[in-house]
Design a protein around this motif. Structure first.
Motif, short mmCIF file in Angstrom:
data_model
loop_
_atom_site.label_atom_id
_atom_site.label_comp_id
_atom_site.label_asym_id
_atom_site.label_seq_id
_atom_site.Cartn_x
_atom_site.Cartn_y
_atom_site.Cartn_z
N ARG A 3 0.83 -1.20 0.00
CA ARG A 3 0.00 0.00 0.00
C ARG A 3 0.87 1.26 0.00
NH1 ARG A 3 -5.26 0.63 1.36
NH2 ARG A 3 -5.34 -1.50 2.17
N TYR A 7 1.04 4.12 -2.88
CA TYR A 7 0.81 5.54 -2.60
C TYR A 7 1.93 6.40 -3.14
CZ TYR A 7 0.63 9.88 -0.02
OH TYR A 7 0.60 11.20 0.30
N SER A 55 -10.41 12.45 2.46
CA SER A 55 -10.99 11.12 2.64
C SER A 55 -9.92 10.19 3.17
CB SER A 55 -11.56 10.58 1.33
OG SER A 55 -10.51 10.28 0.43
N GLU A 56 -10.33 9.05 3.67
CA GLU A 56 -9.37 8.09 4.21
C GLU A 56 -8.44 7.57 3.12
OE1 GLU A 56 -8.62 6.95 7.14
OE2 GLU A 56 -10.13 7.88 8.40
N LYS A 57 -8.94 7.51 1.89
CA LYS A 57 -8.12 6.98 0.79
C LYS A 57 -7.15 8.03 0.25
CE LYS A 57 -11.28 3.40 -0.85
NZ LYS A 57 -12.06 2.86 -2.01
N SER A 58 -7.60 9.28 0.19
CA SER A 58 -6.74 10.31 -0.41
C SER A 58 -5.70 10.86 0.56
CB SER A 58 -7.60 11.47 -0.92
OG SER A 58 -8.23 12.15 0.16
N SER A 60 -3.04 10.83 3.82
CA SER A 60 -2.09 9.97 4.53
C SER A 60 -1.18 10.83 5.38
CB SER A 60 -1.26 9.13 3.56
OG SER A 60 -0.44 9.98 2.77
N GLN A 80 -2.64 5.43 6.41
CA GLN A 80 -3.54 5.68 5.28
C GLN A 80 -4.63 4.61 5.35
OE1 GLN A 80 -2.06 5.51 1.24
NE2 GLN A 80 -3.65 6.92 0.55
N GLU A 81 -5.81 5.01 5.75
CA GLU A 81 -6.95 4.13 6.00
C GLU A 81 -6.77 3.33 7.29
OE1 GLU A 81 -9.26 2.46 2.63
OE2 GLU A 81 -7.38 2.80 1.52
N ASN A 127 -2.59 14.90 0.89
CA ASN A 127 -3.98 14.73 0.50
C ASN A 127 -4.08 15.07 -0.98
OD1 ASN A 127 -6.84 14.30 0.86
ND2 ASN A 127 -7.11 16.52 0.84
#
Length: 200
Positions: A3, A7, A55-58, A60, A80-81, A127
């Motif tokens: 992951r 990223y 958002s949680e995905k965008s 970190s 990140q998430e 982000n």
């Protein structure tokens, strides 16, 4: 780890995407200094401001550490998430995620801090497409702990000494007052007897 690499590659892709004429900078906010007692926990607060929806995905966050007097930085935490706490090194089992990315909070908590934790902590937030910006830095100072029992003994000793001094002072003033009162009473009796005519 996959992951993290995904990223990193996506971030590089955003930077070199055709038509991307400017990059928006993200703002990160931290306190400059923090102090913690050896063996306790300390909250390292890090907040951020982004011009893009979070958002949680965008979003970190990456935390790094630089020991006092050193130049080299040590990356020890990534989020990140989900949280990716350190699996080895000085911070293993000492770091917990205490932030909320949806509330622009990227904070962590250090538990059972040690003297080896003295140094500067950097909080870097991304982000996409907000991928540029300065990291927030916190200088942490770990100080010697004082056991509660030692504090209790010290407080009792100081308090006892003060009470003893006050007691002695009270007794001294009371005795002195009584003596002076007795002397004044005796002098008044003598004067009254001298003024009154004697009875035959």
């Amino acid at each position: 780890m996959c992951r993290i690499w995904m990223y990193l590659f996506s971030t590089v892709g955003v930077l070199f995407t055709p038509g991307m004429y400017h990059v928006v900078a993200i703002e990160v906010f931290t306190s400059k200094e923090a102090t913690a007692v050896n063996g306790t926990s300390v909250h390292l607060k890090c907040t951020f401001k982004s011009t893009k929806p979070v958002s949680e995905k965008s979003a970190s966050v990456a935390w790094s550490f630089r020991s006092t007097g050193q130049i080299k930085e040590e990356n020890f935490f990534f989020y990140q998430e989900i949280a990716y706490p350190p699996q080895e090194g000085r911070f293993k089992d000492h770091v917990t995620w205490s932030g909320n990315m949806l509330k622009n909070d990227a904070s962590i908590t250090l538990q059972d801090v040690q003297f080896s934790f003295n140094g500067t902590y950097s909080c870097q937030v991304r982000n996409a497409p907000d991928v540029h910006g300065f990291a927030g830095e916190i200088h942490l100072q770990v100080v010697q702990s004082v056991k509660l029992s030692e504090m209790g003994i010290l407080a009792a000793a100081v308090g006892g000494a003060i009470l003893l001094v006050l007691l002695i002072l009270s007794i001294f003033l009371t005795v002195r007052y009584c003596r002076r009162k007795h002397e004044d009473t005796g002098m008044e009796l003598e004067r009254s007897e001298w003024k009154q005519p004697g009875v035959l």
